[in-house]
Design a protein around this motif. Structure first.
Motif, PDB file in Angstrom:
ATOM      1  N   GLY A  59      10.800  -1.941  10.458  1.00 43.63           N
ATOM      2  CA  GLY A  59       9.812  -2.577   9.594  1.00 43.63           C
ATOM      3  C   GLY A  59       9.039  -3.697  10.275  1.00 43.63           C
ATOM      4  O   GLY A  59       8.356  -4.470   9.614  1.00 43.63           O
ATOM      5  N   ARG A  88       4.142  -6.516  -3.023  1.00 42.03           N
ATOM      6  CA  ARG A  88       5.377  -6.129  -2.335  1.00 42.03           C
ATOM      7  C   ARG A  88       5.395  -4.653  -1.923  1.00 42.03           C
ATOM      8  O   ARG A  88       6.437  -4.124  -1.544  1.00 42.03           O
ATOM      9  N   ASP A  89       4.267  -4.020  -1.950  1.00 46.81           N
ATOM     10  CA  ASP A  89       4.116  -2.645  -1.499  1.00 46.81           C
ATOM     11  C   ASP A  89       4.420  -2.590   0.005  1.00 46.81           C
ATOM     12  O   ASP A  89       3.923  -3.405   0.773  1.00 46.81           O
ATOM     13  N   LEU A  90       5.238  -1.660   0.426  1.00 56.09           N
ATOM     14  CA  LEU A  90       5.601  -1.531   1.832  1.00 56.09           C
ATOM     15  C   LEU A  90       4.954  -0.317   2.493  1.00 56.09           C
ATOM     16  O   LEU A  90       5.436   0.179   3.510  1.00 56.09           O
ATOM     17  N   THR A  91       3.856   0.156   1.903  1.00 55.88           N
ATOM     18  CA  THR A  91       3.147   1.286   2.494  1.00 55.88           C
ATOM     19  C   THR A  91       2.714   0.924   3.902  1.00 55.88           C
ATOM     20  O   THR A  91       2.069  -0.100   4.123  1.00 55.88           O
ATOM     21  N   ALA A  92       3.097   1.745   4.848  1.00 55.00           N
ATOM     22  CA  ALA A  92       2.767   1.510   6.250  1.00 55.00           C
ATOM     23  C   ALA A  92       2.717   2.854   6.970  1.00 55.00           C
ATOM     24  O   ALA A  92       3.144   3.882   6.430  1.00 55.00           O
ATOM     25  N   THR A 145       4.234   0.211  11.580  1.00 49.33           N
ATOM     26  CA  THR A 145       5.529  -0.443  11.751  1.00 49.33           C
ATOM     27  C   THR A 145       6.495   0.446  12.528  1.00 49.33           C
ATOM     28  O   THR A 145       6.344   1.671  12.560  1.00 49.33           O
ATOM     29  N   PRO A 176      -0.596  -7.778   6.735  1.00 49.31           N
ATOM     30  CA  PRO A 176       0.831  -7.719   6.411  1.00 49.31           C
ATOM     31  C   PRO A 176       1.417  -9.126   6.243  1.00 49.31           C
ATOM     32  O   PRO A 176       0.971 -10.071   6.892  1.00 49.31           O
ATOM     33  N   MET A 189       8.157  -6.695   7.799  1.00 50.00           N
ATOM     34  CA  MET A 189       7.160  -6.595   6.731  1.00 50.00           C
ATOM     35  C   MET A 189       7.822  -6.668   5.359  1.00 50.00           C
ATOM     36  O   MET A 189       8.768  -5.943   5.071  1.00 50.00           O
ATOM     37  N   GLU A 190       7.272  -7.571   4.522  1.00 47.57           N
ATOM     38  CA  GLU A 190       7.758  -7.757   3.154  1.00 47.57           C
ATOM     39  C   GLU A 190       6.731  -7.278   2.134  1.00 47.57           C
ATOM     40  O   GLU A 190       7.031  -7.160   0.959  1.00 47.57           O
ATOM     41  N   GLY A 191       5.501  -7.077   2.584  1.00 47.58           N
ATOM     42  CA  GLY A 191       4.412  -6.675   1.711  1.00 47.58           C
ATOM     43  C   GLY A 191       3.098  -6.937   2.409  1.00 47.58           C
ATOM     44  O   GLY A 191       3.050  -7.013   3.639  1.00 47.58           O
ATOM     45  N   TYR A 192       2.047  -7.067   1.628  1.00 42.68           N
ATOM     46  CA  TYR A 192       0.752  -7.366   2.214  1.00 42.68           C
ATOM     47  C   TYR A 192      -0.036  -8.252   1.273  1.00 42.68           C
ATOM     48  O   TYR A 192       0.276  -8.378   0.089  1.00 42.68           O
TER      49      TYR A 192
END
Length: 157
Positions: A42, A9-13, A38, A122, A129-132
């Motif tokens: 997001g 659930r990391d949202l690093t972008a 993003t 992603p 985006m919810e995570g990757y």
């Protein structure tokens, strides 16, 4: 199992205006091979991988050479990388990237990742985006699930 239950659930972008240098630092810090780009909401608008950055720093003719022995100057890569370091990632990102919806199954995602040679992608819910999911993270989560007894027992024992 749904990929939404397995994803990180990391949202690093990255944002389009982040620099190539920023991207490299974030990739190193998070030990990732690529990151989504993003917009403010997001929504994924692209993807930057370490391969994209390396390709951007190499001369276009490099893919035609059968060996790096034909390169005239081995310092060329570092000079070219320094030249693109302050460019925005929007200049090196892939605009069309593979994404997965949270409702897709682990089997479909694993198959797509192998079939399309994807290391990380992603995961979206309603386009955001919810995570990757990465191949390694998918394997790690699936091993944990199978060791919890959720997987079918092996019949060859």
């Amino acid at each position: 199992m749904k990929i939404g239950d397995l994803m990180d659930r990391d949202l690093t972008a990255l944002a389009e205006e982040d620099t190539v240098e920023d991207a490299i630092e974030i990739l190193l810090h998070h030990r990732m091979t690529g990151l989504p780009v993003t917009d403010e909401e997001g929504r994924v608008i692209g993807f930057v991988s370490e391969e994209d950055i390396i390709k951007a720093a190499l001369p276009a003719y490099i893919s035609n050479l059968s060996s790096s022995a034909f390169l005239p100057d081995y310092g060329q890569f570092s000079r070219r990388l320094a030249r693109i370091a302050h460019k925005p990632v929007s200049e090196v990102m892939q605009r069309h990237c593979v994404t997965f919806d949270v409702s897709e199954t682990d089997f479909v995602v694993a198959s797509e990742m192998i079939g399309k040679h994807i290391k990380i992608a992603p995961v979206l819910k309603d386009g955001v985006m919810e995570g990757y999911i990465s191949r390694t993270y998918l394997l790690k989560r699936m091993m944990r699930t199978s060791s919890d007894g959720d997987a079918e027992p092996r019949k060859d024992r």
